[in-house]
Write an enzyme that holds these catalytic residues in place. Structure first.
Site, short mmCIF file in Angstrom:
data_model
loop_
_atom_site.label_atom_id
_atom_site.label_comp_id
_atom_site.label_asym_id
_atom_site.label_seq_id
_atom_site.Cartn_x
_atom_site.Cartn_y
_atom_site.Cartn_z
N CYS A 77 -2.63 -1.09 0.44
CA CYS A 77 -2.73 -0.89 1.89
C CYS A 77 -2.27 0.51 2.28
CB CYS A 77 -1.98 -2.00 2.64
SG CYS A 77 -2.54 -2.15 4.36
N HIS A 182 -4.78 -6.44 0.75
CA HIS A 182 -3.49 -7.00 0.35
C HIS A 182 -3.70 -7.93 -0.84
CE1 HIS A 182 -1.11 -5.44 3.69
NE2 HIS A 182 -2.18 -5.64 4.43
N GLU A 184 -1.59 -9.21 -2.72
CA GLU A 184 -0.55 -10.25 -2.79
C GLU A 184 -0.86 -11.47 -1.92
OE1 GLU A 184 0.43 -7.64 0.65
OE2 GLU A 184 -0.23 -7.27 -1.41
#
Length: 200
Positions: A77, A182, A184
């Site tokens: 990001c 993202h 994650e």
């Protein structure tokens, strides 16, 4: 294996920590130069504003440290954007690891882009996949984005997303890897990308 998450006053670090814990990977959250240099893998995540983040990095010498690292480094990001040459967000000179600029998406429907909202938020597919981090992914895999600025497509692009314009969803140069989305919080696709990074 020692994995370091770089601490630099940016949001979203907690979700990266949770993602590593799900993978059974130990990590250290730090801005200490010796700790970072001694790591096997370095993750440079972030949610925030480019100029404020770069000011923090410069105050701690991290703007010089990060480009000098020799082990695998993954920026996500805002971390990815700060690894580029320049960001239009508050006219910010960044670290220049990737020789490409980060530009804002047009924000007005009058720009001839009806139907596109800025920031770009939500699930979108990535294509033209290349490089070791995309191993095992299907073309047009879906990942989760939240951003108003994006790096142009360039020679270092290893995945592309089409939203308003084609942009670099992932970048790779030498030991440096980056993802605009993202990873994650991108489900099984994001988990595979993190797994692939930890295996480098």
């Amino acid at each position: 294996m020692k994995t370091v998450i770089i601490k630099y006053n940016a949001g979203n670090v907690q979700s990266v920590m949770y993602a590593l814990e799900r993978l059974g990977a130990s990590y250290v959250l730090t801005d200490d130069e010796a700790e970072i240099r001694s790591a096997d893998k370095v993750i440079f995540p972030g949610v925030g504003e480019a100029s404020t983040a770069m000011t923090y990095l410069r105050e701690r010498g991290l703007d010089k440290l990060i480009p000098s690292l020799k082990q695998p480094v993954l920026g996500t990001c805002v971390g990815m954007q700060l690894m580029c040459r320049y960001s239009e967000e508050n006219n910010t000179t960044c670290m220049g690891i990737f020789d490409i600029d980060v530009r804002r998406f047009p924000a007005r429907l009058g720009d001839g882009l009806p139907g596109f909202k800025v920031p770009h938020t939500g699930w979108n597919n990535i294509h033209s996949l290349q490089g070791p981090l995309t191993e095992g992914l299907s073309e047009n895999a879906y990942v989760y984005f939240v951003h108003s600025y994006a790096a142009d497509v360039c020679a270092e692009t290893t995945a592309i997303c089409d939203y308003v314009r084609p942009f670099s969803a992932m970048l790779h140069r030498d030991n440096f890897y980056a993802a605009q989305f993202h990873a994650e919080i991108s489900g099984n696709v994001g988990q595979r990308i993190l797994e692939n990074f930890l295996k480098l």
